[in-house]
Design a protein around this motif. Structure first.
Motif, PDB file in Angstrom:
ATOM      1  N   GLU A 137      27.382 116.068 127.475  1.00  0.00           N
ATOM      2  CA  GLU A 137      28.167 115.729 126.292  1.00  0.00           C
ATOM      3  C   GLU A 137      28.199 114.222 126.080  1.00  0.00           C
ATOM      4  O   GLU A 137      28.011 113.727 124.956  1.00  0.00           O
ATOM      5  N   ARG A 138      28.411 113.458 127.151  1.00  0.00           N
ATOM      6  CA  ARG A 138      28.449 111.998 127.025  1.00  0.00           C
ATOM      7  C   ARG A 138      27.093 111.440 126.608  1.00  0.00           C
ATOM      8  O   ARG A 138      27.020 110.496 125.815  1.00  0.00           O
ATOM      9  N   GLN A 139      26.020 112.030 127.156  1.00  0.00           N
ATOM     10  CA  GLN A 139      24.689 111.564 126.774  1.00  0.00           C
ATOM     11  C   GLN A 139      24.456 111.759 125.278  1.00  0.00           C
ATOM     12  O   GLN A 139      23.950 110.858 124.596  1.00  0.00           O
ATOM     13  N   ALA A 140      24.795 112.938 124.783  1.00  0.00           N
ATOM     14  CA  ALA A 140      24.587 113.212 123.361  1.00  0.00           C
ATOM     15  C   ALA A 140      25.500 112.347 122.496  1.00  0.00           C
ATOM     16  O   ALA A 140      25.073 111.799 121.471  1.00  0.00           O
ATOM     17  N   ALA A 141      26.750 112.216 122.912  1.00  0.00           N
ATOM     18  CA  ALA A 141      27.703 111.434 122.128  1.00  0.00           C
ATOM     19  C   ALA A 141      27.341 109.956 122.087  1.00  0.00           C
ATOM     20  O   ALA A 141      27.690 109.247 121.137  1.00  0.00           O
ATOM     21  N   SER A 142      26.619 109.485 123.096  1.00  0.00           N
ATOM     22  CA  SER A 142      26.237 108.070 123.119  1.00  0.00           C
ATOM     23  C   SER A 142      25.290 107.718 121.978  1.00  0.00           C
ATOM     24  O   SER A 142      25.160 106.555 121.618  1.00  0.00           O
ATOM     25  N   TYR A 143      24.632 108.732 121.406  1.00  0.00           N
ATOM     26  CA  TYR A 143      23.801 108.519 120.216  1.00  0.00           C
ATOM     27  C   TYR A 143      24.578 108.874 118.935  1.00  0.00           C
ATOM     28  O   TYR A 143      23.997 108.937 117.866  1.00  0.00           O
ATOM     29  N   ARG A 144      25.865 109.172 119.073  1.00  0.00           N
ATOM     30  CA  ARG A 144      26.727 109.591 117.969  1.00  0.00           C
ATOM     31  C   ARG A 144      26.348 110.982 117.448  1.00  0.00           C
ATOM     32  O   ARG A 144      26.490 111.275 116.248  1.00  0.00           O
ATOM     33  N   SER A 145      25.854 111.820 118.329  1.00  0.00           N
ATOM     34  CA  SER A 145      25.600 113.211 117.968  1.00  0.00           C
ATOM     35  C   SER A 145      26.922 113.940 117.782  1.00  0.00           C
ATOM     36  O   SER A 145      27.948 113.548 118.342  1.00  0.00           O
ATOM     37  N   GLU A 146      26.900 114.994 116.984  1.00  0.00           N
ATOM     38  CA  GLU A 146      28.077 115.850 116.808  1.00  0.00           C
ATOM     39  C   GLU A 146      28.031 116.915 117.902  1.00  0.00           C
ATOM     40  O   GLU A 146      27.160 117.784 117.901  1.00  0.00           O
ATOM     41  N   VAL A 147      28.969 116.831 118.846  1.00  0.00           N
ATOM     42  CA  VAL A 147      28.932 117.673 120.038  1.00  0.00           C
ATOM     43  C   VAL A 147      30.246 118.428 120.178  1.00  0.00           C
ATOM     44  O   VAL A 147      31.321 117.870 119.950  1.00  0.00           O
ATOM     45  N   GLU A 148      30.140 119.685 120.571  1.00  0.00           N
ATOM     46  CA  GLU A 148      31.334 120.477 120.859  1.00  0.00           C
ATOM     47  C   GLU A 148      31.177 121.093 122.245  1.00  0.00           C
ATOM     48  O   GLU A 148      30.248 121.870 122.487  1.00  0.00           O
ATOM     49  N   PRO A 150      26.932  97.214 124.292  1.00  0.00           N
ATOM     50  CA  PRO A 150      26.430  98.587 124.417  1.00  0.00           C
ATOM     51  C   PRO A 150      25.170  98.847 123.598  1.00  0.00           C
ATOM     52  O   PRO A 150      24.255  99.537 124.059  1.00  0.00           O
ATOM     53  N   SER A 151      25.102  98.305 122.382  1.00  0.00           N
ATOM     54  CA  SER A 151      23.935  98.540 121.534  1.00  0.00           C
ATOM     55  C   SER A 151      22.678  97.947 122.151  1.00  0.00           C
ATOM     56  O   SER A 151      21.589  98.542 122.060  1.00  0.00           O
ATOM     57  N   ALA A 152      22.809  96.787 122.794  1.00  0.00           N
ATOM     58  CA  ALA A 152      21.653  96.164 123.436  1.00  0.00           C
ATOM     59  C   ALA A 152      21.165  97.008 124.609  1.00  0.00           C
ATOM     60  O   ALA A 152      19.948  97.168 124.821  1.00  0.00           O
ATOM     61  N   TRP A 153      22.089  97.585 125.368  1.00  0.00           N
ATOM     62  CA  TRP A 153      21.693  98.434 126.491  1.00  0.00           C
ATOM     63  C   TRP A 153      21.107  99.758 126.000  1.00  0.00           C
ATOM     64  O   TRP A 153      20.203 100.317 126.630  1.00  0.00           O
ATOM     65  N   GLN A 154      21.605 100.245 124.871  1.00  0.00           N
ATOM     66  CA  GLN A 154      21.009 101.444 124.299  1.00  0.00           C
ATOM     67  C   GLN A 154      19.559 101.176 123.894  1.00  0.00           C
ATOM     68  O   GLN A 154      18.654 101.985 124.176  1.00  0.00           O
ATOM     69  N   ARG A 155      19.317 100.044 123.232  1.00  0.00           N
ATOM     70  CA  ARG A 155      17.942  99.688 122.848  1.00  0.00           C
ATOM     71  C   ARG A 155      17.059  99.525 124.078  1.00  0.00           C
ATOM     72  O   ARG A 155      15.898  99.957 124.086  1.00  0.00           O
ATOM     73  N   ALA A 156      17.609  98.907 125.115  1.00  0.00           N
ATOM     74  CA  ALA A 156      16.825  98.698 126.335  1.00  0.00           C
ATOM     75  C   ALA A 156      16.428 100.027 126.960  1.00  0.00           C
ATOM     76  O   ALA A 156      15.273 100.214 127.381  1.00  0.00           O
ATOM     77  N   PHE A 157      17.390 100.958 127.034  1.00  0.00           N
ATOM     78  CA  PHE A 157      17.068 102.268 127.600  1.00  0.00           C
ATOM     79  C   PHE A 157      16.031 102.980 126.751  1.00  0.00           C
ATOM     80  O   PHE A 157      15.041 103.515 127.259  1.00  0.00           O
ATOM     81  N   PHE A 158      16.234 103.011 125.429  1.00  0.00           N
ATOM     82  CA  PHE A 158      15.329 103.755 124.564  1.00  0.00           C
ATOM     83  C   PHE A 158      13.924 103.162 124.599  1.00  0.00           C
ATOM     84  O   PHE A 158      12.927 103.899 124.635  1.00  0.00           O
ATOM     85  N   THR A 159      13.827 101.844 124.606  1.00  0.00           N
ATOM     86  CA  THR A 159      12.523 101.188 124.672  1.00  0.00           C
ATOM     87  C   THR A 159      11.813 101.533 125.977  1.00  0.00           C
ATOM     88  O   THR A 159      10.614 101.817 125.998  1.00  0.00           O
TER      89      THR A 159
END
Length: 347
Positions: free
Chosen positions: A119-130, A62-71
């Motif tokens: 919510e899932r998008q924000a949580a995928s960066y470990r944001s605090e979401v309610e 997952p971390s590699a795909w997160q980096r790929a998306f962000f890049t």
């Protein structure tokens, strides 16, 4: 024990990054195509090729795909800003939202489905979401701490070139467009605290006469040259206790709802806008620093209009800064007029 049809959480994250990458790439292609710019389309090809070649070989990281998306996201933002200026970022984001609406949104889940996706998008960066109560026609979500800011700053510190001052310059337009997919109206407020950025989103029924908020009409509206023109707002300063009454008066007078409202906690002010009227509320002490401005000018690109104003004789007397609604600066015009220039980072 995990059910047979329940997807592994890491696979869910990977699928999210893949889906977002596909939506963003398609949205950028749609945006450039809509401009009818064949040269830009051709220039986009090596940008796409570069981030596609950099996709992770490990399909289960997952971390590699997160980096790929962000890049890839950062590369696409650089392309848009260099090709079309900062004002192009909003239209790029809206096209990505349109792709979400056509490809990922089921067309039936309404506000609940869209808010859960955000919510899932924000949580995928470990944001605090309610996530608040949701239904087909209404939903509330609060990002109490947006960790996208944290991820961006770590990327910047590691040497990645980022062309946006904040993720809000892209995200606010994207989320508003996603919510419009369900023919709902998006309302949001941003928290400007530099060490604890966050935002609150609400999706609600557009109501009669508000159908232009949904795709594809929004695309045509925002691509119209008139939509990119600056707008002068009349400023009225009132006591905090009079804010609601003043807003209701202008809503009834102008026949339109309040389209922006937020707290500027750092200055102990409440701000609301009803069309061309900007209402600023607070105590006499809080209002004193903002009384001297003669007008507010809403602009599509703060940097571009500051450059234009200084070229023709204006003088920037207060440098750009982040405020709850976006960014602002103050300019003294050659005729002596003191004007607050504001670029909103959302609808």
């Amino acid at each position: 024990m995990r059910g047979i049809f329940q997807m592994d959480p890491e696979l869910q994250q990977i699928n999210m990054w893949r889906r977002r990458l596909a939506e963003t790439e398609a949205g950028l292609t749609a945006y450039v195509a809509a401009r009818g710019d064949a040269e830009a389309l051709e220039a986009l090809l090596p940008i796409k090729a570069a981030f596609l070649r950099a996709l992770p070989a490990d399909d289960f990281n997952p971390s590699a795909w997160q980096r790929a998306f962000f890049t890839a996201q950062a590369a696409m933002e650089r392309f848009v800003v260099r090709r079309f200026g900062h004002q192009g970022v909003a239209e790029f984001a809206r096209h990505v939202g349109k792709i979400y609406g056509k490809v990922s949104y089921s067309g039936q889940g309404g506000a609940g489905e869209i808010m859960e996706r955000i919510e899932r998008q924000a949580a995928s960066y470990r944001s605090e979401v309610e996530l608040g109560p949701v239904s087909d026609t209404h939903g509330v979500l609060e990002i109490q701490h947006c960790a996208i800011w944290d991820y961006r700053e770590r990327a910047r510190d590691s040497g990645m070139e980022l062309v946006l001052d904040s993720p809000c310059q892209y995200c606010t337009h994207l989320l508003s467009s996603m919510i419009a997919s369900a023919r709902l109206r998006a309302c949001h407020s941003l928290r400007s605290a530099p060490d604890d950025p966050g935002c609150r989103w609400e999706a609600k029924e557009a109501g009669d006469g508000q159908e232009d908020l949904a795709w594809p009409e929004t695309v045509r509206l925002m691509e119209d040259d008139v939509a990119r023109l600056p707008m002068i707002q009349v400023r009225t300063l009132v006591a905090a206790a009079d804010l609601d009454l003043t807003v209701r008066f202008y809503e009834e007078l102008l026949g339109q709802p309040c389209n922006l409202r937020f707290s500027y906690a750092e200055r102990e002010l409440e701000v609301a806008a009803v069309g061309p009227v900007l209402v600023i509320a607070g105590s006499e002490t809080a209002l004193a620093p903002v009384r001297d401005a003669d007008a507010t000018l809403l602009v599509p690109s703060l940097d571009a209009y500051l450059a234009r104003a200084t070229e023709i004789g204006g003088r920037v007397v207060e440098q750009p800064k982040v405020v709850p609604s976006g960014r602002n600066a103050r300019v003294r015009h050659p005729d002596g007029l003191l004007v607050e220039y504001v670029e909103h980072l959302g609808e």
